[in-house]
Design a protein around this motif. Structure first.
Motif, PDB file in Angstrom:
ATOM      1  N   ASN A 176     -13.594  99.558  28.259  1.00  0.00           N
ATOM      2  CA  ASN A 176     -13.099 100.020  29.558  1.00  0.00           C
ATOM      3  C   ASN A 176     -14.257 100.069  30.546  1.00  0.00           C
ATOM      4  OD1 ASN A 176     -10.423 100.431  28.759  1.00  0.00           O
ATOM      5  ND2 ASN A 176     -10.931 102.409  27.845  1.00  0.00           N
ATOM      6  N   MET A 177     -14.138  99.292  31.596  1.00  0.00           N
ATOM      7  CA  MET A 177     -15.198  99.248  32.605  1.00  0.00           C
ATOM      8  C   MET A 177     -14.778 100.077  33.810  1.00  0.00           C
ATOM      9  SD  MET A 177     -16.335  95.257  32.538  1.00  0.00           S
ATOM     10  CE  MET A 177     -17.662  95.574  33.693  1.00  0.00           C
ATOM     11  N   ALA A 178     -15.689 100.901  34.286  1.00  0.00           N
ATOM     12  CA  ALA A 178     -15.409 101.729  35.471  1.00  0.00           C
ATOM     13  C   ALA A 178     -15.554 100.872  36.724  1.00  0.00           C
ATOM     14  CB  ALA A 178     -16.374 102.899  35.531  1.00  0.00           C
ATOM     15  N   ILE A 179     -14.484 100.730  37.449  1.00  0.00           N
ATOM     16  CA  ILE A 179     -14.508  99.961  38.692  1.00  0.00           C
ATOM     17  C   ILE A 179     -14.171 100.915  39.834  1.00  0.00           C
ATOM     18  CG2 ILE A 179     -13.466  98.072  40.000  1.00  0.00           C
ATOM     19  CD1 ILE A 179     -12.863  96.713  37.336  1.00  0.00           C
ATOM     20  N   ASN A 180     -15.068 101.063  40.731  1.00  0.00           N
ATOM     21  CA  ASN A 180     -14.831 101.964  41.856  1.00  0.00           C
ATOM     22  C   ASN A 180     -13.869 101.327  42.843  1.00  0.00           C
ATOM     23  OD1 ASN A 180     -16.614 103.929  40.901  1.00  0.00           O
ATOM     24  ND2 ASN A 180     -18.381 102.882  41.816  1.00  0.00           N
ATOM     25  N   LYS A 181     -12.839 102.075  43.195  1.00  0.00           N
ATOM     26  CA  LYS A 181     -11.867 101.601  44.162  1.00  0.00           C
ATOM     27  C   LYS A 181     -11.919 102.476  45.406  1.00  0.00           C
ATOM     28  CE  LYS A 181      -8.631  99.375  40.996  1.00  0.00           C
ATOM     29  NZ  LYS A 181      -7.215  99.231  40.589  1.00  0.00           N
ATOM     30  N   SER A 182     -11.789 101.856  46.559  1.00  0.00           N
ATOM     31  CA  SER A 182     -11.857 102.587  47.822  1.00  0.00           C
ATOM     32  C   SER A 182     -10.484 103.106  48.208  1.00  0.00           C
ATOM     33  CB  SER A 182     -12.423 101.694  48.930  1.00  0.00           C
ATOM     34  OG  SER A 182     -11.721 100.471  48.994  1.00  0.00           O
TER      35      SER A 182
ATOM     36  N   ASP B 282      -8.754  99.536  48.839  1.00  0.00           N
ATOM     37  CA  ASP B 282      -7.858  99.301  47.708  1.00  0.00           C
ATOM     38  C   ASP B 282      -6.578 100.115  47.781  1.00  0.00           C
ATOM     39  OD1 ASP B 282      -9.565  97.525  45.971  1.00  0.00           O
ATOM     40  OD2 ASP B 282     -10.918  99.230  46.195  1.00  0.00           O
TER      41      ASP B 282
ATOM     42  N   ARG C 116      -4.560  90.342  50.098  1.00  0.00           N
ATOM     43  CA  ARG C 116      -4.985  91.394  49.188  1.00  0.00           C
ATOM     44  C   ARG C 116      -3.809  92.326  48.893  1.00  0.00           C
ATOM     45  NH1 ARG C 116     -10.389  95.128  50.057  1.00  0.00           N
ATOM     46  NH2 ARG C 116     -10.272  96.289  48.113  1.00  0.00           N
TER      47      ARG C 116
END
Length: 326
Positions: free
Chosen positions: A8-14, A39, A67
């Motif tokens: 599980n990779m932490a992906i920062n979402k706005s 996002d 998007r």
């Protein structure tokens, strides 16, 4: 398939929350969506059915955009992990009201207080962008109520006024307004001023352009240009009932500068602590915006007469700030 373990990779979402789904709030959401700025967009309004309607309409446009931004209806609790909260809710501008945004102070202050307190209770630690008028005083109020650092509370200030001024100058000298470098400063209202000595077009001082191109610009009345800029919002109000495209897009420009860490210079309302000889008020000045919010205030060198006008505008803001109750 395979024997590799999934990671599980932490992906920062706005995430942007917009308080108020009137024309300004919904247009800000639409501009964020069409430009693919973030996002997730959360719409919050006391009229939840209105918020649901806006969300449904906005989601129907995603098919033809580049998007897939998440758009949802939320509550103040949903602000806890937002990067930016945009406050658009305020008292309406009425034609029979005092011909000034300052006439909206008391009712707007009540609305803003009812918004900020539950947002801070949610655990919010992001940036506030305040559009609500009178914006300089409301930004100061949000700063005081929230307890956030000064760089994290930003009023839209004179960002829109400066765009209007640039359009007027560009029309006068027949150039793209993006080739004009000019700011209005002070109050987002009747007392705003323009440091004309710092205005340039394509790198050439505007004073020199006036002197060298009399056949093109004629007899320019600079005070009249300032007045036209100041009253531009009222002119739109008289014709279509309210303004929203310009302020919404200005706000998105501020949001992009923060999320993209741009170090852009935009004239916003920010807390002054000695800059331009002012202390403890929010005022429209050119500021460097990046991921931290207001990273620094750009102090331009004004002539004595210009500085005097700026001080008078700041004094008006201070007078009304002193009328706030906490």
């Amino acid at each position: 398939m395979g024997t590799r373990k999934e990671k599980n990779m932490a992906i920062n979402k706005s995430k942007i929350a917009i308080i108020g789904c009137g024309f300004v709030g919904s247009t800000t959401a639409f501009s964020l969506l069409t430009q693919g700025v973030c996002d997730e967009i959360v719409l919050i309004d006391i009229n939840r059915e209105k918020a649901y309607g806006e969300v449904m309409d906005l989601k129907n446009s995603i098919e033809y955009l580049n998007r897939n931004t998440k758009v949802v209806v939320g509550t103040y609790e949903d602000c806890k992990d937002a990067d930016i909260v945009v406050i658009t809710a305020s008292a309406p501008m009425l034609e029979n009201q005092e011909r000034s945004r300052l006439g909206m102070l008391e009712s707007s202050a009540r609305i803003v207080k009812s918004i900020v307190e539950p947002i801070m209770a949610s655990g919010f630690q992001g940036h506030f962008i305040v559009i609500s008028n009178p914006v300089d005083i409301m930004a100061y109020y949000v700063y005081q109520l929230s307890g956030l650092p000064k760089n994290q509370v930003i009023g839209t200030g004179t960002s829109l006024d400066s765009a209007r001024l640039k359009n007027f100058i560009a029309d006068l000298v027949h150039v793209d307004p993006r080739s004009v470098y000019a700011y209005t400063m002070g109050e987002h209202g009747d007392s705003q001023m323009v440091p004309w000595s710092c205005v340039t077009v394509g790198g050439k001082a505007f004073y020199d352009i006036i002197e060298d191109n009399k056949e093109l610009v004629g007899d320019v009345n600079l005070d009249e240009l300032v007045l036209e800029t100041t009253k531009a919002g009222w002119e739109i109000l008289h014709r279509k009932g309210t303004t929203y495209y310009g302020i919404a897009t200005s706000t998105v420009g501020i949001i992009k500068a923060i999320l993209n860490d741009e170090n852009s210079i935009i004239p916003v309302s920010t807390l002054l602590e000695g800059e331009y000889g002012q202390e403890g008020i929010f005022c429209g000045v050119p500021a460097i915006l990046n991921r931290s919010g207001v990273a620094d205030v750009l102090e331009i060198h004004m002539q004595d007469e210009e500085m005097e006008k700026f001080q008078k505008s700041a004094d008006i803001i201070r007078e009304y700030c002193n009328k706030l109750s906490f």
